[in-house]
Design a protein around this motif. Sequence first.
Motif, PDB file in Angstrom:
ATOM      1  N   SER A   1       5.970  -0.834   2.048  1.00  0.00           N
ATOM      2  CA  SER A   1       5.177  -2.055   1.875  1.00  0.00           C
ATOM      3  C   SER A   1       5.127  -2.870   3.159  1.00  0.00           C
ATOM      4  O   SER A   1       4.072  -3.395   3.536  1.00  0.00           O
ATOM      5  CB  SER A   1       5.765  -2.895   0.742  1.00  0.00           C
ATOM      6  OG  SER A   1       5.080  -4.124   0.617  1.00  0.00           O
ATOM      7  N   ARG A   2       6.246  -2.971   3.852  1.00  0.00           N
ATOM      8  CA  ARG A   2       6.283  -3.737   5.109  1.00  0.00           C
ATOM      9  C   ARG A   2       5.427  -3.070   6.189  1.00  0.00           C
ATOM     10  O   ARG A   2       4.744  -3.731   6.963  1.00  0.00           O
ATOM     11  CB  ARG A   2       7.724  -3.897   5.590  1.00  0.00           C
ATOM     12  CG  ARG A   2       8.491  -4.971   4.816  1.00  0.00           C
ATOM     13  CD  ARG A   2       9.945  -5.028   5.241  1.00  0.00           C
ATOM     14  NE  ARG A   2      10.080  -5.279   6.675  1.00  0.00           N
ATOM     15  CZ  ARG A   2      10.015  -6.485   7.239  1.00  0.00           C
ATOM     16  NH1 ARG A   2       9.787  -7.559   6.504  1.00  0.00           N
ATOM     17  NH2 ARG A   2      10.178  -6.618   8.547  1.00  0.00           N
TER      18      ARG A   2
ATOM     19  N   GLN B   1       1.824  -3.851   5.427  1.00  0.00           N
ATOM     20  CA  GLN B   1       1.478  -5.217   5.813  1.00  0.00           C
ATOM     21  C   GLN B   1       1.212  -5.310   7.313  1.00  0.00           C
ATOM     22  O   GLN B   1       0.262  -5.972   7.750  1.00  0.00           O
ATOM     23  CB  GLN B   1       2.605  -6.172   5.422  1.00  0.00           C
ATOM     24  CG  GLN B   1       2.767  -6.374   3.928  1.00  0.00           C
ATOM     25  CD  GLN B   1       4.045  -7.119   3.579  1.00  0.00           C
ATOM     26  OE1 GLN B   1       4.659  -7.740   4.439  1.00  0.00           O
ATOM     27  NE2 GLN B   1       4.451  -7.041   2.323  1.00  0.00           N
TER      28      GLN B   1
ATOM     29  N   LYS C   1      -2.615  -5.994   9.347  1.00  0.00           N
ATOM     30  CA  LYS C   1      -2.897  -7.101  10.267  1.00  0.00           C
ATOM     31  C   LYS C   1      -3.745  -6.649  11.453  1.00  0.00           C
ATOM     32  O   LYS C   1      -4.541  -7.413  11.980  1.00  0.00           O
ATOM     33  CB  LYS C   1      -1.584  -7.721  10.766  1.00  0.00           C
ATOM     34  CG  LYS C   1      -0.845  -8.512   9.698  1.00  0.00           C
ATOM     35  CD  LYS C   1       0.436  -9.117  10.246  1.00  0.00           C
ATOM     36  CE  LYS C   1       1.172  -9.909   9.168  1.00  0.00           C
ATOM     37  NZ  LYS C   1       2.448 -10.472   9.675  1.00  0.00           N
TER      38      LYS C   1
END
Length: 232
Positions: A202-203, A206, A210
């Motif tokens: 998940s990180r 993310q 971006k």
Amino acid sequence: MTASHILLVDDDVELTELLADYLTTEGLEISVANSAEQALALLAPPARFDLAVFDIMMPGMSGLELLQQVRPSNPIPVIMLTGKGGDIDRILGLEMGADDYLSKPCNPRELLARIRAVLRRMQTPPSAPDTRVIQHWGLALQLAKRTLLFRDTPLELTSAEFNVITQFMQNPGVVLSKAKLTERVLHRELTAYDRAIDVHVSRVRQKLSKVLPEQELIKTVRGEGYLFIGEE
């Protein structure tokens, strides 16, 4: 070979003494802090530790608050000790940059195994470095330097996150199961109710979103795992 230097942070004096004695007999150098404030003093430059173990539930500053102060300026790998029902704390710790977690009361042998697994993935293999650069969607994965660039700008990744994106970019179009990712990224087996790999994935998602907001590079394949979409 120099022994790895580990910082144990827990307000339980008896537990830290027991763990320190056991880990020392296993060839590790151990320092102990019985509060987050003591830990911050020990972590101040020019101190150097190879890994830290933070208990989440401590009086005063908690382990999560300590982790928040340490990240992102200090890249030291961190294992969090959590209560049995502390699912939210575990996920928060991973999202804040912890490398792994272990439930309390913990078996010293299991803690040793987790420490060795995290240290193993931090170390550069003794063989010749892999000089390949793997590229997709403007991303350039430099294996030897353990760096991910987007259009020549480095993305800030933890060791676990770098290992996650390495597995994906080396296997575009291949579904990777959570069990396989856990073994390759965290160097341990996937256990029941273990969400560590999900949080690391998940990180990474993310951070990729971006720089590439219009591309969903990592897809969830229900019941099977995750799939990285490579360039055609």
